[in-house]
Design an enzyme around this catalytic site. Structure first.
Site, PDB file in Angstrom:
ATOM      1  CB  CYS A   2      -1.194   0.324   1.227  1.00  0.00           C
ATOM      2  SG  CYS A   2      -1.625  -1.798   1.690  1.00  0.00           S
ATOM      3  NE  ARG A  27       4.714   1.619  -1.344  1.00  0.00           N
ATOM      4  CZ  ARG A  27       5.420   1.778  -0.486  1.00  0.00           C
ATOM      5  NH1 ARG A  27       6.205   2.388  -0.429  1.00  0.00           N
ATOM      6  NH2 ARG A  27       5.262   0.834   1.048  1.00  0.00           N
ATOM      7  CD1 TRP A  78       0.088  -5.825  -3.494  1.00  0.00           C
ATOM      8  CD2 TRP A  78      -0.852  -6.304  -1.434  1.00  0.00           C
ATOM      9  NE1 TRP A  78       0.255  -7.540  -3.456  1.00  0.00           N
ATOM     10  CE2 TRP A  78       0.166  -7.518  -2.295  1.00  0.00           C
ATOM     11  CE3 TRP A  78      -0.568  -6.614  -0.014  1.00  0.00           C
ATOM     12  CZ2 TRP A  78       0.544  -9.239  -1.990  1.00  0.00           C
ATOM     13  CZ3 TRP A  78      -0.258  -8.076   0.361  1.00  0.00           C
ATOM     14  CH2 TRP A  78       0.538  -9.168  -0.676  1.00  0.00           C
ATOM     15  CG  ASN A 104       0.485   2.030   3.607  1.00  0.00           C
ATOM     16  OD1 ASN A 104      -0.488   2.266   3.222  1.00  0.00           O
ATOM     17  ND2 ASN A 104       1.298   2.991   3.141  1.00  0.00           N
ATOM     18  N   GLY A 105      -0.091  -0.761   6.985  1.00  0.00           N
ATOM     19  CA  GLY A 105      -0.171  -1.700   8.012  1.00  0.00           C
ATOM     20  C   GLY A 105      -1.271  -2.817   8.047  1.00  0.00           C
ATOM     21  CD  GLU A 485      17.858 -12.829  -7.546  1.00  0.00           C
ATOM     22  OE1 GLU A 485      17.070 -13.377  -6.186  1.00  0.00           O
ATOM     23  OE2 GLU A 485      17.342 -11.748  -7.606  1.00  0.00           O
ATOM     24  CE  LYS A 489      14.071 -10.757  -9.807  1.00  0.00           C
ATOM     25  NZ  LYS A 489      14.830 -11.077  -8.988  1.00  0.00           N
ATOM     26  CD  GLU A 492       9.847 -11.291  -9.202  1.00  0.00           C
ATOM     27  OE1 GLU A 492       9.451 -10.354  -7.558  1.00  0.00           O
ATOM     28  OE2 GLU A 492      11.667 -11.206  -9.023  1.00  0.00           O
ATOM     29  CG  HIS A 508      18.604 -35.921  -3.636  1.00  0.00           C
ATOM     30  ND1 HIS A 508      19.118 -37.303  -3.154  1.00  0.00           N
ATOM     31  CD2 HIS A 508      19.654 -35.597  -4.026  1.00  0.00           C
ATOM     32  CE1 HIS A 508      20.800 -37.432  -2.966  1.00  0.00           C
ATOM     33  NE2 HIS A 508      20.365 -36.631  -2.958  1.00  0.00           N
ATOM     34  CE  LYS A 607      11.409  -2.795  -5.646  1.00  0.00           C
ATOM     35  NZ  LYS A 607      12.490  -3.664  -6.572  1.00  0.00           N
TER      36      LYS A 607
HETATM   37  O1  M6R Z   1      12.594  -4.976   0.104  1.00  0.00           O
HETATM   38  P1  M6R Z   1      13.969  -6.036   0.754  1.00  0.00           P
HETATM   39  O2  M6R Z   1      15.194  -6.092  -0.606  1.00  0.00           O
HETATM   40  O3  M6R Z   1      13.801  -6.415   2.173  1.00  0.00           O
HETATM   41  O4  M6R Z   1      12.965  -6.872  -0.690  1.00  0.00           O
HETATM   42  C1  M6R Z   1      12.762  -8.340  -0.066  1.00  0.00           C
HETATM   43  C2  M6R Z   1      11.893  -9.063  -1.417  1.00  0.00           C
HETATM   44  O5  M6R Z   1      10.566  -9.022  -0.985  1.00  0.00           O
HETATM   45  C3  M6R Z   1      12.286  -8.522  -2.486  1.00  0.00           C
HETATM   46  O6  M6R Z   1      14.128  -8.692  -2.384  1.00  0.00           O
HETATM   47  C4  M6R Z   1      11.899 -10.053  -3.459  1.00  0.00           C
HETATM   48  O7  M6R Z   1      11.965 -10.895  -3.752  1.00  0.00           O
HETATM   49  C5  M6R Z   1      11.799  -9.068  -4.984  1.00  0.00           C
HETATM   50  N1  M6R Z   1       9.993  -8.643  -5.768  1.00  0.00           N
HETATM   51  C6  M6R Z   1      12.706  -9.760  -5.522  1.00  0.00           C
HETATM   52  O8  M6R Z   1      12.689  -9.713  -7.249  1.00  0.00           O
END
Ligand code: M6R
Length: 612
Positions: A2, A27, A78, A104-105, A485, A489, A492, A508, A607
């Protein structure tokens, strides 16, 4: 997640609010709304869906005709409690229609409060936890908004960043925070409030960050700050150093593409002034340990989430290998709840691009509570984790707007390598080895440029696999976190189901899933363990899975017999994660682009994850 924006000044509030919400779109959100106050009347427009839809709704509405509405609030939601529809969207009005608020929260005891309000005949219309707070504020109101806000907040359990206004006191906005960021921008004859600096930087660079349990009262006389007991407090005004152009995508099709191509300069900024070639070490002022302090560190615990946790795993390997200090990376949410053993001789490193991730912040608090030395590794200056850790290192990567983290990962790894170098030089690494590592770290931008130069070749590979539904990424050693990673990527942004595995782990269990439509991205760089990973890639091939081999320049023969090849520059194992991950970022990006995905704002993602 949010986003909040508020405005008090002389310009048309609705325009500034909608523009501020647009700047926070990255975000992640699923509905939005704005409310303005003019001539004692509250105007409110909400819309499920994108800001574009909200803007169209505002144009021609009562809000638009409020040319002289000079104060208002806006929100991108959100969804957590209740579907992303118009009723659940913020701002929320209280039952009397005199109070309006954005939040927010999460209000954890909202059901209890809701039941209490109901006994007084006050009913909520939305399914949200947020609405109960504005109802409670209205219920607590006697003749002063800030008093009503603090009364209500004392009854609340959970987290909040709020901005509220009432037509009973038309020249006032009240903001408050606990666990959800609020920054106040101080412009010329105007004040902006936001949960994210990106909504403020087009208007002013001077900002004040609210601490937990702070309340700000904004009137024509300026900003006054109080604690929840109404005692006046003051907060430092700091200058936000982000460039407005850095938050625009310019000629690039997506922020993610721009941010991938910014990596050479972002890494340069992350390492600038931090390499000491003469002593073969790193200068990290946030980690001002003497050799004696360094010698006493018992263990390094690295906490983070998502991409930041993957970067942390590279740091874990580097710290153990170079400095000989036991190191462990841990998912921050696990760390906060499983009662980990932490001692004052442990160094806890919290990694977070945004510096606002709820679980990482909670892990910081847990580690501090148990007496550990805690350092933050953040990108967003002034963020909560950066401030709460007190000591730490900024990435200086510039704003990362694309939800998929790219330049933050490479800068995090670069900084972790420097941290490992500094710790290692304080313990067992000889100077000549330190100098050599400095030289390789200095070369990182050039290595990344080499990979970026292959953008078209990687795109051609990507397009062959764009129709797939599943994929695996495998690697060993320093490339195991890169496999994790790479898979993160891809999933997502392209919505292809992708998993990263240690190459040895595949047989395994996951090998049962292999078939000719399941590509394997095998990280076959020329580092220790390559032959074994090659064997694992052969096992995949034998089961008809197509293999994309990532190999080292000069070692292209390794890719023979596999289906496709991506070449990355030759470098030592600890350096390899950075150029290799850039190749995987490009691969994911082009697959997602070929599938027509919404790359910068993937569905369901935020984000900055500021709730548990
Ligand atoms: O802001 P942060 O680095 O703490 O965020 C952590 C994760 O939410 C963030 O890295 C998320 O996994 C990304 N969408 C990955 O691309």
């Amino acid at each position: 997640m949010c986003g909040i924006v508020g405005y008090f000044g002389k310009r048309k509030a609705s325009e500034i609010l909608v523009d501020g919400l647009r700047r926070m779109e990255y975000r992640g959100y699923d509905s939005a709304g704005v409310a303005c106050l003019h001539d004692g009347v509250i105007g409110l427009v909400k819309n499920p869906g994108k800001i574009k839809g909200l803007r169209e709704k505002v144009d021609g509405s009562d809000l638009d005709s409020m040319q002289h509405a000079h104060l208002g609030i806006g929100h991108t939601r959100w969804a957590t409690h209740g579907a992303p529809n118009e009723v659940n969207a913020h701002p929320h009005l209280d039952a009397s229609g005199h109070f309006v608020m954005v939040h927010n929260g999460i209000i954890e005891n909202y059901k209890e409060i809701k039941a209490g309000l109901s006994q007084h005949g006050i009913e909520c219309v939305s399914e949200t936890d947020s609405e109960v707070l504005v109802q409670l504020i209205a219920y607590c109101y006697k003749d002063n908004l800030e008093k009503a806000v603090s009364e209500a907040l004392k009854k609340v359990k959970g987290t909040y960043g709020i901005v509220v206004l009432t037509d009973k006191e038309p020249g006032k906005l009240v903001a408050a925070r606990c666990g959800s960021p609020i920054v106040i921008g101080l412009g010329a004859e105007e004040t902006l409030i936001a949960s994210d600096a990106s909504a403020i930087i087009p208007h002013t660079r001077d900002a004040m960050y609210l601490e937990d349990y702070d309340m700000a009262v904004i009137t024509a006389d300026g900003v006054k700050m109080f604690d929840l007991q109404h005692a006046p407090i003051s907060r430092e005004v700091t200058e936000m150093d982000w460039d407005i152009d850095a938050a625009e995508k310019g000629e690039y099709a997506h922020f993610m593409l721009k941010e991938m191509f910014e990596q050479p300069s972002a890494i340069r900024n992350a390492i600038r002034g931090r390499l000491d070639f003469e002593m073969g070490t790193a200068i990290l002022s946030g980690l001002d340990f003497s050799p004696r302090d360094t010698a006493q560190i018992n263990r390094v615990l690295v906490v983070g989430c998502g991409t930041s946790m993957n970067a942390g795993m590279v740091g874990e390997y580097a710290i153990e290998e170079m400095a000989g200090i036991p190191a462990e990376v841990e998912q921050a949410a696990e760390f906060r709840y499983r009662n980990p053993i932490v001692t004052p001789l442990d160094l806890v490193v919290a990694i977070s691009q945004s510096g606002e991730t709820a679980d990482t912040l909670a892990a910081v608090r847990e580690a501090k509570h148990k007496g550990a030395v805690v350092a933050g590794l953040c990108n967003v200056v002034g963020s909560t984790i950066a401030r709460e850790t007190g000591r730490g290192i900024y990435l200086h990567a510039g704003p990362e707007i694309g939800v998929a983290s790219t330049k933050a990962f490479t800068c995090q790894v670069a900084v972790l390598l420097m941290m490992a170098l500094k710790l290692a030089r304080g313990r067992r690494m000889p100077r000549h080895q330190g100098e050599e590592l400095c030289r390789w770290i200095e070369r990182l931008p050039e290595l990344v440029e080499k990979v970026l130069a292959q953008n078209e070749a990687i795109k051609a590979v990507a397009e062959k696999y764009a129709d797939k539904q599943n994929a695996f990424f495998i690697g060993r050693g320093y490339l195991y976190p890169v496999a994790l990673e790479g898979a993160l990527k891809l999933k997502e942004i392209s919505y292809i189901h992708a998993e990263g595995y240690h190459a040895a782990e595949l047989k395994h269990g996951p090998i049962a899933l292999l078939e000719e439509t399941t590509p394997i991205v095998a990280l076959l760089n020329n580092i220790p363990g390559k032959e074994k990973t090659m064997g694992n890639a052969e096992e995949c091939k034998a089961r008809k899975a197509p293999v994309i081999a990532v190999v080292t320049e000069g070692d292209e023969a390794t890719a023979e017999g596999f289906d496709d090849m991506i070449v990355v520059p030759d470098c030592p194992p600890c350096i390899a994660p950075i150029p290799t991950v850039v190749a995987l970022q490009l691969l994911s990006y082009h697959i997602a682009a070929a599938r027509g995905c919404e790359i910068d704002q993937p569905r369901n993602l935020a984000k900055s994850v500021t709730v548990e």
